[in-house]
Design an enzyme around this catalytic site. Structure first.
Site, mmCIF file in Angstrom:
data_model
loop_
_atom_site.group_PDB
_atom_site.id
_atom_site.type_symbol
_atom_site.label_atom_id
_atom_site.label_comp_id
_atom_site.label_asym_id
_atom_site.label_seq_id
_atom_site.Cartn_x
_atom_site.Cartn_y
_atom_site.Cartn_z
ATOM 1 C CB SER A 6 -0.971 -0.037 1.143
ATOM 2 O OG SER A 6 -0.274 -0.205 2.356
ATOM 3 C CD GLU A 8 0.488 7.683 4.848
ATOM 4 O OE1 GLU A 8 0.494 6.549 5.524
ATOM 5 O OE2 GLU A 8 1.206 8.691 5.448
ATOM 6 N N GLY A 98 -4.828 11.777 15.477
ATOM 7 C CA GLY A 98 -4.117 12.729 15.009
ATOM 8 C C GLY A 98 -3.506 13.646 16.513
ATOM 9 C CG ASP A 99 -0.200 14.651 17.087
ATOM 10 O OD1 ASP A 99 -0.356 13.968 18.198
ATOM 11 O OD2 ASP A 99 0.480 14.037 16.005
ATOM 12 C CB ALA A 113 -7.044 6.436 17.216
ATOM 13 C CE1 TYR A 135 2.701 6.327 16.241
ATOM 14 C CE2 TYR A 135 0.848 5.148 17.145
ATOM 15 C CZ TYR A 135 1.092 6.361 16.311
ATOM 16 O OH TYR A 135 0.298 7.147 15.845
ATOM 17 C CE LYS A 155 -4.710 2.514 17.968
ATOM 18 N NZ LYS A 155 -3.600 3.500 17.202
ATOM 19 C CG PHE A 206 8.838 13.499 9.886
ATOM 20 C CD1 PHE A 206 7.813 14.548 10.589
ATOM 21 C CD2 PHE A 206 8.217 12.323 9.199
ATOM 22 C CE1 PHE A 206 6.350 13.964 10.377
ATOM 23 C CE2 PHE A 206 7.124 12.005 9.047
ATOM 24 C CZ PHE A 206 6.077 12.663 9.669
ATOM 25 C CG HIS A 256 1.464 2.094 4.597
ATOM 26 N ND1 HIS A 256 0.204 2.109 3.702
ATOM 27 C CD2 HIS A 256 1.682 3.413 4.789
ATOM 28 C CE1 HIS A 256 -0.273 3.332 3.727
ATOM 29 N NE2 HIS A 256 0.651 4.046 4.888
HETATM 30 P P1 FAD Z 1 -4.032 6.797 19.605
HETATM 31 O O1 FAD Z 1 -4.225 5.283 19.363
HETATM 32 O O2 FAD Z 1 -5.297 7.555 20.158
HETATM 33 O O3 FAD Z 1 -2.898 7.007 20.842
HETATM 34 C C1 FAD Z 1 -2.452 8.304 21.058
HETATM 35 C C2 FAD Z 1 -1.680 8.292 22.464
HETATM 36 O O4 FAD Z 1 -2.754 8.120 23.548
HETATM 37 C C3 FAD Z 1 -0.607 6.937 22.707
HETATM 38 O O5 FAD Z 1 0.328 7.322 23.531
HETATM 39 C C4 FAD Z 1 -1.742 6.016 23.424
HETATM 40 O O6 FAD Z 1 -0.751 5.048 24.096
HETATM 41 C C5 FAD Z 1 -2.539 6.861 24.397
HETATM 42 N N1 FAD Z 1 -3.910 6.122 24.106
HETATM 43 C C6 FAD Z 1 -4.607 5.561 23.355
HETATM 44 N N2 FAD Z 1 -5.822 5.287 23.416
HETATM 45 C C7 FAD Z 1 -6.115 5.739 24.888
HETATM 46 C C8 FAD Z 1 -7.109 5.451 25.732
HETATM 47 N N3 FAD Z 1 -8.217 4.961 25.488
HETATM 48 N N4 FAD Z 1 -6.779 6.192 27.121
HETATM 49 C C9 FAD Z 1 -5.496 6.447 27.299
HETATM 50 N N5 FAD Z 1 -4.458 6.809 26.400
HETATM 51 C C10 FAD Z 1 -4.927 6.204 25.271
HETATM 52 N N6 FAD Z 1 -1.678 12.117 11.558
HETATM 53 C C11 FAD Z 1 -2.508 12.991 11.032
HETATM 54 O O7 FAD Z 1 -2.591 13.951 11.646
HETATM 55 N N7 FAD Z 1 -2.803 12.902 9.870
HETATM 56 C C12 FAD Z 1 -2.691 11.648 9.041
HETATM 57 O O8 FAD Z 1 -3.014 11.458 8.096
HETATM 58 C C13 FAD Z 1 -1.727 10.689 9.831
HETATM 59 N N8 FAD Z 1 -1.627 9.526 9.432
HETATM 60 C C14 FAD Z 1 -0.937 8.522 10.046
HETATM 61 C C15 FAD Z 1 -0.743 7.205 9.498
HETATM 62 C C16 FAD Z 1 -0.043 6.293 10.111
HETATM 63 C C17 FAD Z 1 0.077 5.017 9.592
HETATM 64 C C18 FAD Z 1 0.670 6.426 11.397
HETATM 65 C C19 FAD Z 1 1.488 5.726 12.391
HETATM 66 C C20 FAD Z 1 0.561 7.969 11.982
HETATM 67 C C21 FAD Z 1 -0.172 8.794 11.240
HETATM 68 N N9 FAD Z 1 -0.661 10.033 11.758
HETATM 69 C C22 FAD Z 1 -1.096 10.835 11.302
HETATM 70 C C23 FAD Z 1 0.073 10.502 13.195
HETATM 71 C C24 FAD Z 1 -0.982 10.366 14.308
HETATM 72 O O9 FAD Z 1 -1.950 10.974 14.117
HETATM 73 C C25 FAD Z 1 -0.029 10.679 15.744
HETATM 74 O O10 FAD Z 1 0.838 9.664 15.808
HETATM 75 C C26 FAD Z 1 -1.103 10.796 16.910
HETATM 76 O O11 FAD Z 1 -0.108 11.567 17.730
HETATM 77 C C27 FAD Z 1 -1.486 9.647 17.430
HETATM 78 O O12 FAD Z 1 -2.650 9.081 16.556
HETATM 79 P P2 FAD Z 1 -3.152 7.431 17.135
HETATM 80 O O13 FAD Z 1 -4.274 7.224 16.304
HETATM 81 O O14 FAD Z 1 -2.088 6.545 16.928
HETATM 82 O O15 FAD Z 1 -3.637 7.960 18.494
#
Ligand code: FAD
Length: 278
Positions: A6, A8, A98-99, A113, A135, A155, A206, A256
């Site tokens: 895949s 990106e 996201g952040d 997420a 991660y 998730k 980065f 990917h």
């Molecule tokens: P989560 O899974 O929510 O995790 C974030 C943090 O919170 C982690 O430390 C986790 O341990 C903690 N956590 C998770 N769930 C819980 C819970 N229920 N309770 C307490 N703590 C929790 N960013 C963008 O803005 N746009 C993009 O298109 C994008 N694409 C990406 C694609 C890939 C393949 C990857 C690996 C990253 C991408 N990112 C993108 C970056 C991503 O948004 C960041 O890494 C962000 O900080 C975390 O997103 P996540 O979905 O992993 O979050």
């Protein structure tokens, strides 16, 4: 070699960028990727551009997967977007937290997420295949590796079908992560994210921000090349080819590629891995 690929992209800012991305996609289509994904700016900053690119990809007959980050969003906003994806024939989403962009204070109605994955499932059932992030070197905000792994499991338990990892250059980290995930009962495919090296200084900046480690031996070697871009590229290709070979040997279900909207590096890696003309 039989392995799913895949690729990106990010949504370009300019018409010129959109045109260049069309050509990039044409070149990359020879790899017959499972899907092309398109990133989504946190806080919805690229909402329209992401949507435009995925619609175009879908219209070209490829499987298109928009990324969707939930931080700063409302349920109503996400619901609307899911309907647009569905109407455009999209069947796969990369679901992320996201952040929060700097300066934006309202975190919105989703915290993590897993809440987004649960929401997508509750709203749309099995309409979408859902990918989530993983991660192998742990998320930079994680309280501990164990907590991060348990949060990853949330998730999957919420309904994700598979995962794509943050990029890394240490295959041991990936193998360890997959082993720990399996030990927790996680059986979905965990596809390694591969970042080709184009410019070392950009990659280093980065990587510091997203918590990916560039091993010391690699960093020192890249630094020794200074402005010699050809040597940086050649060494980068060697290192990433070896990484991919090792990942495939250890059973990675796919690769990917973070293409950065460039066809050349991904094509060259796949040529070396004998993945062209599959
Ligand atoms: P989560 O899974 O929510 O995790 C974030 C943090 O919170 C982690 O430390 C986790 O341990 C903690 N956590 C998770 N769930 C819980 C819970 N229920 N309770 C307490 N703590 C929790 N960013 C963008 O803005 N746009 C993009 O298109 C994008 N694409 C990406 C694609 C890939 C393949 C990857 C690996 C990253 C991408 N990112 C993108 C970056 C991503 O948004 C960041 O890494 C962000 O900080 C975390 O997103 P996540 O979905 O992993 O979050």
């Amino acid at each position: 070699m039989s392995i799913e690929l895949s690729i990106e992209f990010f949504p370009p800012h300019t018409d010129d960028g959109v045109e260049k991305l069309r050509l990039t996609r044409q070149r990359l289509a020879v790899l017959k990727p499972e899907f092309f994904s398109v990133t989504y700016g946190a806080g919805g900053s690229t909402r329209e551009r992401t949507l435009a690119v995925v619609k175009e990809i879908a219209a070209e007959g490829h499987d298109a997967a928009p990324h969707l980050s939930c931080i700063g969003s409302t349920r109503a906003g996400i619901r609307e977007l899911l309907a647009e994806f569905s109407d455009s024939g999209i069947r796969r989403i990369v679901a992320l937290r996201g952040d929060l962009p700097s300066g934006m204070v309202d975190a919105g109605e989703f915290r993590h997420a897993n809440e987004l994955v649960g929401f997508i499932r509750a709203e749309t059932g099995d309409r979408f295949r859902i990918e989530v992030a993983a991660y192998p070197e742990w998320h930079p905000q994680a309280k501990s590796p164990r907590e991060d792994l348990l949060n990853f499991k949330r998730k999957i338990d919420a309904g994700a079908n598979s995962a794509i990892t943050q990029y890394f250059y240490n295959a041991d980290a990936y193998e360890h992560f997959v082993d720990e995930a399996i030990a927790l009962g996680i059986i979905v495919p965990i596809v390694p994210g591969i970042m080709p090296v184009a410019s070392f200084s950009k990659l280093a900046r980065f990587s510091d921000a997203c918590g990916a480690e560039i091993p010391r031996w690699m960093r020192r070697k890249f630094e020794s090349y200074g402005d010699d871009a050809d040597s940086v590229r050649a060494f980068g290709l060697d290192v990433v080819t070896e990484l991919c070979q090792r990942l495939v040997e250890c059973g990675a279900p796919g690769l990917h590629f973070y293409s950065m909207n460039q066809a050349g590096p991904t094509l060259e890696l796949c040529r070396r891995l004998e993945l062209l003309g599959r």
